[in-house]
Design a protein around this motif. Sequence first.
Motif, mmCIF file in Angstrom:
data_model
loop_
_atom_site.group_PDB
_atom_site.id
_atom_site.type_symbol
_atom_site.label_atom_id
_atom_site.label_comp_id
_atom_site.label_asym_id
_atom_site.label_seq_id
_atom_site.Cartn_x
_atom_site.Cartn_y
_atom_site.Cartn_z
ATOM 1 N N SER A 148 0.829 -1.194 0.000
ATOM 2 C CA SER A 148 0.000 0.000 0.000
ATOM 3 C C SER A 148 0.865 1.246 0.000
ATOM 4 O O SER A 148 1.846 1.340 0.738
ATOM 5 C CB SER A 148 -0.909 -0.001 1.235
ATOM 6 N N ARG A 190 0.504 -6.528 11.521
ATOM 7 C CA ARG A 190 0.018 -6.102 10.196
ATOM 8 C C ARG A 190 1.102 -6.437 9.174
ATOM 9 O O ARG A 190 2.117 -5.751 9.073
ATOM 10 C CB ARG A 190 -0.300 -4.615 10.200
ATOM 11 N N GLU A 203 -0.376 -4.748 3.322
ATOM 12 C CA GLU A 203 -1.314 -3.689 2.965
ATOM 13 C C GLU A 203 -1.172 -3.438 1.473
ATOM 14 O O GLU A 203 -0.059 -3.266 0.972
ATOM 15 C CB GLU A 203 -1.019 -2.400 3.727
ATOM 16 N N THR A 238 -3.646 -2.256 -2.400
ATOM 17 C CA THR A 238 -4.894 -1.901 -3.048
ATOM 18 C C THR A 238 -5.207 -2.973 -4.078
ATOM 19 O O THR A 238 -4.329 -3.380 -4.841
ATOM 20 C CB THR A 238 -4.779 -0.530 -3.730
ATOM 21 N N PRO A 279 -8.755 -0.740 -0.576
ATOM 22 C CA PRO A 279 -7.554 -0.945 0.248
ATOM 23 C C PRO A 279 -7.790 -2.110 1.200
ATOM 24 O O PRO A 279 -8.836 -2.201 1.841
ATOM 25 C CB PRO A 279 -7.427 0.379 1.002
ATOM 26 N N ARG A 317 -5.855 -5.050 4.122
ATOM 27 C CA ARG A 317 -4.707 -5.322 4.988
ATOM 28 C C ARG A 317 -4.868 -6.706 5.607
ATOM 29 O O ARG A 317 -5.989 -7.223 5.745
ATOM 30 C CB ARG A 317 -4.569 -4.272 6.085
ATOM 31 N N GLU A 367 -3.727 -9.051 9.011
ATOM 32 C CA GLU A 367 -3.163 -9.108 10.353
ATOM 33 C C GLU A 367 -2.886 -10.572 10.689
ATOM 34 O O GLU A 367 -3.755 -11.435 10.535
ATOM 35 C CB GLU A 367 -4.104 -8.477 11.371
ATOM 36 N N TYR A 393 -8.758 -7.677 6.167
ATOM 37 C CA TYR A 393 -9.720 -6.618 6.422
ATOM 38 C C TYR A 393 -9.778 -5.635 5.256
ATOM 39 O O TYR A 393 -8.787 -5.430 4.541
ATOM 40 C CB TYR A 393 -9.334 -5.825 7.679
ATOM 41 N N HIS A 394 -10.932 -5.021 5.091
ATOM 42 C CA HIS A 394 -11.044 -3.834 4.246
ATOM 43 C C HIS A 394 -10.454 -2.685 5.060
ATOM 44 O O HIS A 394 -10.928 -2.367 6.148
ATOM 45 C CB HIS A 394 -12.504 -3.552 3.899
ATOM 46 N N ALA A 395 -9.374 -2.088 4.532
ATOM 47 C CA ALA A 395 -8.662 -1.080 5.308
ATOM 48 C C ALA A 395 -9.435 0.222 5.426
ATOM 49 O O ALA A 395 -9.105 1.061 6.267
ATOM 50 C CB ALA A 395 -7.284 -0.815 4.691
ATOM 51 N N GLY A 455 -13.051 -1.294 7.645
ATOM 52 C CA GLY A 455 -12.768 -2.222 8.727
ATOM 53 C C GLY A 455 -13.469 -3.560 8.650
ATOM 54 O O GLY A 455 -13.360 -4.378 9.575
#
Length: 485
Positions: A58, A335, A338, A340, A403, A405, A407, A425-427, A430
């Motif tokens: 990202s 994390r 990250e 897109t 975006p 990410r 974890e 997750y959808h950054a 959430g």
Amino acid sequence: MSVAAIIGGGVIGGGWAARFLAAGWDVRVFDPDPEAGRKLDEVLANARRAAPGLSAVSGPAEGKLSLHGTISEAVAGAAWVQESVPERLELKRKVFQQIQAHGDPEAVIGSSTSGFRPSQLQGCATRAGQIMVAHPFNPVYLLPLVELVTTDANPAPLVACAKDILSEIGMKPLHLRREIDAHIADRLMEAVWREGLWLVKDGIASTEEIDDAIRFGFGLRWAQMGLFETFRIAGGEAGMRHFIAQFGPCLEWPWTKLMDVPDLTDELVETIADQSDAQSGAHSIRELERIRDSNLVAIMRALKWADWGVGALLNEQDRRRAPDLSQADLARPIRTMELTVPLDWTDYNGHMNEARYLETFSRASDRFMEMVGVDADYVATGGSYFTTETHLRHLGEARAGDPIRVETTLLEGGGKKMHLFQELYHAGDGRLLATGEHMLLHVSLETRRTSPPADGVAARLAEIAAHHAKLPPPDDAGRGIGAAR
């Protein structure tokens, strides 16, 4: 926040704006065209659609865009000012005078000119040393090359600053220390363009046939090796010397009309335009731009896999942007990824394909392995981890441009085992989109059998496992297909 000012917001200026915005710069645009805002929005839409596909990580948050009614408003406080007005020398000089009257004396002033030399642009300037050629290639938000042409008037620290900024925003500055009309790339393109005009005029080939000769032939070689390296290979094991000895005499044969230009008569113009309409008229210009961008991203991503040419440049940018996991907070899931969602990661349902979920988790696992010391150097010594089992759950949709990410929690890291639980997750909002649970075993690459990891890797895994053991256990860890907890 760094600020860039773009003077002239057309195709090239808009591409510069998109490039700086994606690098996290605030961008101020001046363009007297009443349609400038609409045209700029269309360029930015193309950039936002295509550019994420070039990066495996990202990037920074997009900067803020603003349109201004005067040059003085646009350039105030800008560290980089890019002039992209029409190719008229007197107009450019007038613009430079206004920029220097209101802008920062320490700012870089770059010109997108494709033909004028910097010494011509610097004439009549208040501070000649600020002005240099920074000639990009369309689309600026994808193609990294920028021809940086300077003169003795440009102070070395400012030139170094320009190179640093261009590299920071993901470009490849090609510094010409000796100015020449039309720089390098345009001179090469014009040579091919002249030959193409003659081939059409003489009735040898149509516009489509000429384009086919390039895109199905030497254009593919040029895209990844350029001119001289391609010809070096053509010389066989003896290399360039043999190639020149074999084909050099051909340069004296009457193959080319390089120094002649056909008269652009109305008849020739109509012939070219009609053939071009027949070749490409089924698509609007915007549709062709999107086709071009998708194709460029696909080619450049293939070169990333090869770590060659522009692919090596993009990989280096990814490495610069990747978070430093050595500083990760071990008191929470780490994390590890990250990015897109690229355009070509979506399927016929309009969302991220299931294979890309696995690819995302796989990349996150690789990042975690690097964090514990299983990097390229470690693998070169003969040790690595192999995945033996994976369980994925798809809980939500991700679409192109979203975006995302990952974890990662280490459930077990003793002995030969590395047991990971990962959440995607959808950054932006959430939402939990997917989970992945993976069992990996340490393997000797020499015997291809399980083996204990090196002491340093084992110690790092034990440290992380001790911290993660204090976290609440993931609800879905150990879950089988369709089994409710």
